[in-house]
Enzyme design. Structure first.
Site, PDB file in Angstrom:
ATOM      1  N   ASP A 189      -7.924  11.149   7.820  1.00  0.00           N
ATOM      2  CA  ASP A 189      -8.151  11.483   9.046  1.00  0.00           C
ATOM      3  C   ASP A 189      -8.475  13.155   8.626  1.00  0.00           C
ATOM      4  O   ASP A 189      -8.201  13.817   7.936  1.00  0.00           O
ATOM      5  CB  ASP A 189      -6.600  11.473   9.722  1.00  0.00           C
ATOM      6  CG  ASP A 189      -7.418  11.436  10.996  1.00  0.00           C
ATOM      7  OD1 ASP A 189      -8.449  12.430  11.624  1.00  0.00           O
ATOM      8  OD2 ASP A 189      -6.803  10.140  11.842  1.00  0.00           O
ATOM      9  N   TYR A 225      -6.737  -8.853 -10.197  1.00  0.00           N
ATOM     10  CA  TYR A 225      -5.620  -8.655 -10.695  1.00  0.00           C
ATOM     11  C   TYR A 225      -5.989  -8.462 -12.268  1.00  0.00           C
ATOM     12  O   TYR A 225      -7.438  -9.205 -12.580  1.00  0.00           O
ATOM     13  CB  TYR A 225      -4.446  -9.538 -10.707  1.00  0.00           C
ATOM     14  CG  TYR A 225      -3.351  -9.733  -9.044  1.00  0.00           C
ATOM     15  CD1 TYR A 225      -2.960  -8.251  -9.134  1.00  0.00           C
ATOM     16  CD2 TYR A 225      -3.224 -10.698  -8.533  1.00  0.00           C
ATOM     17  CE1 TYR A 225      -2.372  -8.971  -7.956  1.00  0.00           C
ATOM     18  CE2 TYR A 225      -2.850 -10.771  -7.597  1.00  0.00           C
ATOM     19  CZ  TYR A 225      -1.908  -9.808  -7.195  1.00  0.00           C
ATOM     20  OH  TYR A 225      -1.520  -9.808  -6.119  1.00  0.00           O
ATOM     21  N   ARG A 278       4.363  -7.008  -6.397  1.00  0.00           N
ATOM     22  CA  ARG A 278       4.461  -8.408  -6.779  1.00  0.00           C
ATOM     23  C   ARG A 278       5.298  -9.576  -7.975  1.00  0.00           C
ATOM     24  O   ARG A 278       5.971  -9.857  -7.908  1.00  0.00           O
ATOM     25  CB  ARG A 278       3.674  -9.445  -5.377  1.00  0.00           C
ATOM     26  CG  ARG A 278       4.464  -9.276  -4.630  1.00  0.00           C
ATOM     27  CD  ARG A 278       3.087  -9.434  -3.209  1.00  0.00           C
ATOM     28  NE  ARG A 278       1.834  -9.017  -3.923  1.00  0.00           N
ATOM     29  CZ  ARG A 278       0.840  -9.989  -2.823  1.00  0.00           C
ATOM     30  NH1 ARG A 278       0.749 -10.994  -2.431  1.00  0.00           N
ATOM     31  NH2 ARG A 278      -0.677  -8.916  -2.933  1.00  0.00           N
ATOM     32  N   LYS A 293       6.962   3.982  -5.674  1.00  0.00           N
ATOM     33  CA  LYS A 293       5.902   3.345  -4.800  1.00  0.00           C
ATOM     34  C   LYS A 293       6.163   3.377  -3.497  1.00  0.00           C
ATOM     35  O   LYS A 293       6.676   1.614  -3.414  1.00  0.00           O
ATOM     36  CB  LYS A 293       4.488   3.586  -5.462  1.00  0.00           C
ATOM     37  CG  LYS A 293       3.583   2.748  -4.154  1.00  0.00           C
ATOM     38  CD  LYS A 293       1.941   2.725  -4.571  1.00  0.00           C
ATOM     39  CE  LYS A 293       1.846   1.624  -4.427  1.00  0.00           C
ATOM     40  NZ  LYS A 293       1.432   0.407  -3.587  1.00  0.00           N
ATOM     41  N   THR A 294       6.359   3.791  -2.029  1.00  0.00           N
ATOM     42  CA  THR A 294       6.654   3.458  -1.117  1.00  0.00           C
ATOM     43  C   THR A 294       5.584   3.194  -0.348  1.00  0.00           C
ATOM     44  O   THR A 294       4.426   3.847   0.151  1.00  0.00           O
ATOM     45  CB  THR A 294       7.496   3.906  -0.687  1.00  0.00           C
ATOM     46  OG1 THR A 294       7.997   5.130  -0.428  1.00  0.00           O
ATOM     47  CG2 THR A 294       8.891   3.878  -1.432  1.00  0.00           C
ATOM     48  N   HIS A 295       5.898   2.360   0.770  1.00  0.00           N
ATOM     49  CA  HIS A 295       5.066   2.379   2.075  1.00  0.00           C
ATOM     50  C   HIS A 295       5.838   2.539   3.501  1.00  0.00           C
ATOM     51  O   HIS A 295       6.792   1.218   3.756  1.00  0.00           O
ATOM     52  CB  HIS A 295       4.043   0.546   2.056  1.00  0.00           C
ATOM     53  CG  HIS A 295       3.095   0.860   1.854  1.00  0.00           C
ATOM     54  ND1 HIS A 295       2.985  -0.380  -0.225  1.00  0.00           N
ATOM     55  CD2 HIS A 295       1.925   1.215   1.278  1.00  0.00           C
ATOM     56  CE1 HIS A 295       1.488  -0.002   0.294  1.00  0.00           C
ATOM     57  NE2 HIS A 295       0.648   0.740   0.473  1.00  0.00           N
ATOM     58  N   THR A 328      -5.089  16.945  11.682  1.00  0.00           N
ATOM     59  CA  THR A 328      -4.483  15.064  12.226  1.00  0.00           C
ATOM     60  C   THR A 328      -2.888  15.272  10.335  1.00  0.00           C
ATOM     61  O   THR A 328      -2.196  15.051  11.361  1.00  0.00           O
ATOM     62  CB  THR A 328      -4.840  14.767  12.234  1.00  0.00           C
ATOM     63  OG1 THR A 328      -6.527  15.048  13.432  1.00  0.00           O
ATOM     64  CG2 THR A 328      -4.404  13.272  12.506  1.00  0.00           C
ATOM     65  N   SER A 330       5.471  -1.087  -7.322  1.00  0.00           N
ATOM     66  CA  SER A 330       5.348  -1.264  -5.553  1.00  0.00           C
ATOM     67  C   SER A 330       6.304  -1.868  -5.115  1.00  0.00           C
ATOM     68  O   SER A 330       6.663  -3.265  -5.446  1.00  0.00           O
ATOM     69  CB  SER A 330       4.191  -1.470  -5.343  1.00  0.00           C
ATOM     70  OG  SER A 330       3.435  -1.216  -4.433  1.00  0.00           O
ATOM     71  N   ASP A 347       7.425  -2.983  -2.106  1.00  0.00           N
ATOM     72  CA  ASP A 347       6.373  -3.141  -0.694  1.00  0.00           C
ATOM     73  C   ASP A 347       7.548  -4.607   0.014  1.00  0.00           C
ATOM     74  O   ASP A 347       7.167  -5.157   0.227  1.00  0.00           O
ATOM     75  CB  ASP A 347       5.509  -4.074  -0.998  1.00  0.00           C
ATOM     76  CG  ASP A 347       4.260  -2.652  -1.642  1.00  0.00           C
ATOM     77  OD1 ASP A 347       4.255  -1.908  -1.017  1.00  0.00           O
ATOM     78  OD2 ASP A 347       3.114  -3.556  -1.892  1.00  0.00           O
ATOM     79  N   LYS A 401      -2.170   7.021   2.209  1.00  0.00           N
ATOM     80  CA  LYS A 401      -3.633   6.617   2.129  1.00  0.00           C
ATOM     81  C   LYS A 401      -3.986   7.498   3.738  1.00  0.00           C
ATOM     82  O   LYS A 401      -4.190   6.738   4.339  1.00  0.00           O
ATOM     83  CB  LYS A 401      -3.697   5.252   2.726  1.00  0.00           C
ATOM     84  CG  LYS A 401      -4.058   4.884   1.194  1.00  0.00           C
ATOM     85  CD  LYS A 401      -4.694   3.443   1.044  1.00  0.00           C
ATOM     86  CE  LYS A 401      -3.779   2.334   0.092  1.00  0.00           C
ATOM     87  NZ  LYS A 401      -2.040   1.686  -0.143  1.00  0.00           N
TER      88      LYS A 401
END
Length: 476
Positions: free
Chosen positions: A314, A429, A448, A278-280, A318, A254, A256, A311
């Site tokens: 809706d 964790y 992290r 994995k991206t945000h 949408t 991830s 982030d 995530k």
């Protein structure tokens, strides 16, 4: 089974030229088989041989970088020759027997010690013919890390070669072949069942008494990633499981971070260790089209999938626009995205409609790793039911435990660290072993623990090994 129309047509052609036959045949090993493969016949069909060579070259893109190719004698020699000429890659020839004059070499062609060579084969059963070629190439100072094969009979060859350090990449498996032929009316249900029964009962990696191999009665209970890939109807889940098998990695990172340069630098460093990045996208301050292009290039280079952790939560109308439009246009570049099921099944239907003909997939958030979260109990059960009803698009779950026995669903666990604990914002964790071996999920998601490490590459390797070792332990 996930197999495109091109491969279906190839299977039919092989059947029509009698490259594959069904009946009662005595094999070289002395056992009777309901299926027999004689792919030497394709040398009389130049266009078919070119098609075979092309699909083999395509799967060769999954192999580590190589400088030459070598066909296993004799059937694979003409196939390798076409691959060599069409793609301008040097070819080596392995002799069956040495000449009694001249150089008396068993490997012919131009090469340097240390060169990486790709082995080409037509059919693999036990893997012995491939490994004989590998051993000879090794004796001449060449390295072999990968082999490609048109048909993998699923009788233990892939597993045997992996133990010997060679990754086998197949175009077609026996299961895929007979399913296609049954679908097109070339064989009946009885022959279909007979072939699959023969394969299951005549594996060459069955353990002998006192061996350390996986017991036969355990194999069905704990399927390998490759075995599960063969059952997938969604091309993304199939590809992911194949990547996990090929790279021996069930690690997702991830990333982030908040600017494109840092993200791309981190992905370049650890891309070879992971099956997923994995991206945000919505936390990236300078998100742009160039970033999308470069991360896709890295995905191709390092052989991983991109998971945008959006995530969605809706109504269908949408999320349809959120997924394919806006600033991020996620459906254009992310192989996988995810969704909460609070809105009901409409959120999945909206995403599926937005994906259109793209090869995309969705994960449903069934459980979370944060303290006090509400994703549990009836919510989790309802999420599983939505997944089952939309299994053509939903490939699995974000969760803390295995939720369903169906092997086509992939379970991914976030909040993984080498040591248990919590952070100041309620993140709980668990260890890779707890996630994979104890809770029986498939993929560990680490953020992290890698991105904030002094040496991210070494740390990623520790997580990769811990996650994959836990998976191997589960197979035993």
């Amino acid at each position: 089974m996930n197999i495109d129309s091109r491969l279906e047509e190839l299977i039919i052609k092989l059947y029509e030229v009698e490259g594959v036959k069904f009946g009662d045949f005595k094999l070289k090993s002395g056992i009777q088989s309901p299926a027999y493969f004689d792919l030497r016949v394709i040398v009389s069909y130049p266009q078919l041989m070119r098609e075979v060579s092309q699909v083999l070259w395509e799967v060769a893109k999954n192999a580590q970088k190589f400088v030459s190719i070598c066909g296993v004698p004799y059937t694979a020699l003409p196939i390798a020759s076409v691959m060599s000429v069409d793609n301008n890659v040097p070819m080596l020839i392995r002799r069956r027997e040495a000449k009694d004059y001249g150089t008396k070499k068993m490997i012919e062609g131009k090469y340097e010690k240390g060169d990486v060579c790709l082995v080409v084969e037509d059919v693999v059963t036990s893997g012995s013919s491939v490994y004989e070629t590998v051993e000879l190439l090794n004796e001449y100072g060449l390295q072999v890390k990968d082999a490609v094969v048109l048909l993998e009979r699923e009788q233990g060859g892939t597993e045997r070669l992996k133990k010997d350090g060679v990754n086998l990449h197949s175009v077609i498996t026996m299961t895929q072949l007979v399913r296609v032929l049954k679908k097109h009316g070339k064989i009946d249900e009885k022959m279909f069942d007979s072939v699959l029964k023969f394969v299951a009962e005549n594996r060459f990696d069955k353990p002998t008494k006192g061996s350390g191999d996986i017991p036969a009665n355990k194999a069905k209970a704990a399927m390998t990633f490759k075995e599960r890939a063969n059952l997938c109807s969604n091309s993304v889940s199939k590809k992911l499981l194949e990547i996990m098998e090929q790279k021996q990695s069930n690690l997702a990172i991830s990333v982030d971070l908040t600017n494109c340069k840092d993200i791309l630098q981190m992905v370049e460093q650890v891309g070879s260790k992971v099956c997923i990045v994995k991206t945000h996208a919505d936390i990236i301050d300078d998100f742009n089209e160039e970033f999308v292009e470069k991360i896709r290039e890295l995905a191709q280079k390092h052989n991983f999938l991109i998971f945008e952790d959006r995530k969605f939560a809706d109504i269908g109308k949408t999320v349809l626009h959120q997924y394919k439009g806006g600033v991020h246009k996620i459906a254009d570049w992310a192989d996988i995205t995810n969704a909460h099921t609070v809105p009901g099944a409409g959120v999945v239907k909206g995403l599926k409609k937005a994906a259109g003909n793209r090869q995309r997939a969705c994960l449903l958030i069934a459980e979370m790793s944060s303290s006090g979260n509400l994703a549990k109990g009836d919510y989790t059960k309802a999420t599983v039911e939505i997944a089952k009803e939309n299994s053509d698009f939903v490939i699995g779950f974000i969760c803390q435990h295995k939720l369903i026995d169906d092997p086509v669903f992939i379970h991914m666990t976030p909040g993984v660290k080498l040591g248990e604990g919590t952070d100041s914002l309620g993140q709980l964790y668990i260890t890779p072993n707890d996630a994979i071996s104890v809770n029986k999920t498939d993929v560990i998601i680490v953020g992290r623990g890698i991105t904030e490490a002094l040496d991210p590459v070494s740390e990623a390797e520790l997580y990769r090994k811990a996650g994959y070792d836990a998976y191997l332990e589960r197979l035993v």
